[in-house]
Design a protein around this motif. Structure first.
Motif, PDB file in Angstrom:
ATOM      1  N   THR A  66       0.753  86.138  69.622  1.00  0.00           N
ATOM      2  CA  THR A  66      -0.275  85.293  70.352  1.00  0.00           C
ATOM      3  C   THR A  66      -0.898  84.477  69.720  1.00  0.00           C
ATOM      4  O   THR A  66      -1.424  84.997  68.741  1.00  0.00           O
ATOM      5  CB  THR A  66      -0.801  85.620  71.418  1.00  0.00           C
ATOM      6  N   GLU A  67      -2.431  83.468  70.277  1.00  0.00           N
ATOM      7  CA  GLU A  67      -3.506  83.303  70.283  1.00  0.00           C
ATOM      8  C   GLU A  67      -4.600  84.703  69.852  1.00  0.00           C
ATOM      9  O   GLU A  67      -3.936  85.472  71.222  1.00  0.00           O
ATOM     10  CB  GLU A  67      -4.076  82.058  70.821  1.00  0.00           C
ATOM     11  N   TYR A  89     -10.558  80.119  74.637  1.00  0.00           N
ATOM     12  CA  TYR A  89      -9.046  79.027  73.560  1.00  0.00           C
ATOM     13  C   TYR A  89      -9.474  80.168  72.033  1.00  0.00           C
ATOM     14  O   TYR A  89     -10.116  80.281  71.777  1.00  0.00           O
ATOM     15  CB  TYR A  89      -9.156  78.023  73.209  1.00  0.00           C
ATOM     16  N   ASN A 143      -8.181  76.329  68.148  1.00  0.00           N
ATOM     17  CA  ASN A 143      -7.312  76.087  68.988  1.00  0.00           C
ATOM     18  C   ASN A 143      -5.810  76.209  68.787  1.00  0.00           C
ATOM     19  O   ASN A 143      -5.405  75.977  68.764  1.00  0.00           O
ATOM     20  CB  ASN A 143      -7.522  75.210  70.552  1.00  0.00           C
ATOM     21  N   GLN A 176      -1.825  77.946  68.680  1.00  0.00           N
ATOM     22  CA  GLN A 176      -1.528  78.404  69.639  1.00  0.00           C
ATOM     23  C   GLN A 176      -0.118  78.422  69.217  1.00  0.00           C
ATOM     24  O   GLN A 176       0.967  77.820  68.542  1.00  0.00           O
ATOM     25  CB  GLN A 176      -1.790  77.572  70.936  1.00  0.00           C
TER      26      GLN A 176
END
Length: 284
Positions: free
Chosen positions: A93-94, A101, A132, A134
Motif C-alpha cells: 500500500t501507500e 495521500y 503521492n 501508489q
C-alpha cells in the motif's frame, strides 16, 4: 507476457453490493489467487484528511473474514498482493500520508483486528523528489508499479518485483507519463492495475444524486496504456453496474486464474452504508 485485455468486451458481474467493515466506499482492491482471498481498502470514517485506512479481507464470494486498521497510510488509491516463494502473503500500500495521500510505499502482513501505524512498518521512497506514491503488483509477470507525481505531473514507474523488494530501484522496466484516463481531464482518477506490459486506468464520478440514475448512466472510463511505448492504446466508457444507486467507480485489479479478467470496482448505496460490487472484462 503482453496479452492485452479488450476493453470493448462487455463486463460481467462477479459480486453485487457486498459489505465491508466500514460504511465508506471501497478505494482499491487486489486478489490473493493462491489462497483465494480478496483484499479491499477503504478510508475510515472521519479519517480522510489523516490518511486512516481500513483493510478488509474477504473470500471470493464477498464474505468478510476480518479487517485491520492502517493509521496515517494514505487514501488507498491502489494496492497489491505479493505471494512470496516462502508462502508469505505481503500487502503493498501507500504510506506516510500527507494531505491524506501516501508519500511512500510499504508492504506488511495482514493481521485480523490489528492496528498499524507508519512507525510499525518499513517504508520505501523509490523515486527521489516524488509525491503521492501508489503501488500495485502483477504476480503473473512478477512486477510492481508505482504511480507517482513529479513536479505535480502523474507518472508510472515499473520494476521487477524481486529487485524492488531488495531495494534495487536503479533499473526500472518502464517509466512513463500517465496518459489521460478520461476525455475530460478534470474527471478524477480512480485507480489502476498492472498486467504484464500494460497498465489499466479507471476514472469517473458517482451519479448525480439529483438525477440518479441518469439517462447517460455515468461517466466512468477504463483505459489501457502500453508500457513499452507509453501510449494510450484504448479508452472506453463503461456502463457496468448501470442500475446501481450512487455508482462511483473505485479501483481496478487483474485476476489471472479462475474467472480471469480486468475487475472494476463500483461503490453503491446510501452514505454511511456503502456497498461494493465487482464487474469483470474477461481475459481471453
Amino acid at each position: 507476457m503482453t496479452d492485452r485485455i479488450d476493453l470493448g468486451v462487455p463486463a460481467q458481474r462477479r459480486l453485487k453490493e457486498k459489505a465491508l467493515h466500514e460504511g465508506t466506499v471501497l478505494q482499491s482492491f487486489a486478489f490473493d489467487e493462491v489462497h483465494r482471498h480478496l483484499y479491499v481498502l477503504q478510508v475510515r470514517r472521519g479519517g480522510i484528511g489523516a490518511g486512516h485506512l481500513c483493510l478488509n479481507k474477504l473470500d471470493l464470494q464477498g464474505t468478510l473474514l476480518g479487517h485491520m486498521h492502517l493509521q496515517g497510510f494514505g487514501h488507498g488509491v491502489s494496492m497489491g498482493v505479493q505471494n512470496a516463494a516462502d508462502g508469505t502473503v505481503w500487502i503493498w500500500t501507500e504510506a506516510e500520508a500527507k494531505g491524506g495521500y501516501g508519500q511512500a510505499v510499504t508492504r506488511f502482513r495482514f493481521a485480523a483486528g490489528a492496528t498499524r501505524t507508519v512507525a510499525d512498518v518499513r517504508t520505501r521512497k523509490p523515486i527521489p523528489g516524488s509525491t503521492n506514491n501508489q503501488p500495485t503488483v502483477c504476480m503473473a509477470s512478477e512486477r510492481i508499479a508505482v504511480r507517482y507525481r513529479l513536479k505535480g505531473k502523474p507518472r508510472y514507474r515499473v520494476w521487477d518485483l524481486d529487485a524492488f523488494v531488495n531495494r534495487d530501484y536503479g533499473d526500472p522496466v518502464a517509466d512513463i507519463a500517465q496518459p489521460d484516463p478520461h476525455p475530460d481531464p478534470e474527471i478524477p482518477f480512480q485507480g489502476y492495475a498492472l498486467h504484464g506490459d500494460h497498465l489499466y486506468q479507471l476514472a469517473g464520478t458517482a451519479y448525480d444524486p439529483e438525477t440518479n440514475p441518469p439517462a447517460a448512466f455515468g461517466n466512468a472510463y477504463v483505459s489501457c496504456v502500453d508500457l513499452t511505448t507509453g501510449e494510450l492504446v484504448q479508452r472506453m466508457r463503461t456502463e457496468a453496474g448501470r442500475s446501481l444507486t450512487f455508482r462511483e467507480p473505485e479501483g481496478l485489479a487483474v485476476r489471472h486464474k479462475t474467472e480471469p479478467g480486468l475487475y472494476l470496482g463500483l461503490a453503491s448505496g446510501a452514505a454511511g452504508a456503502r456497498r461494493f460490487s465487482l464487474y469483470a472484462k474477461p481475459l481471453t
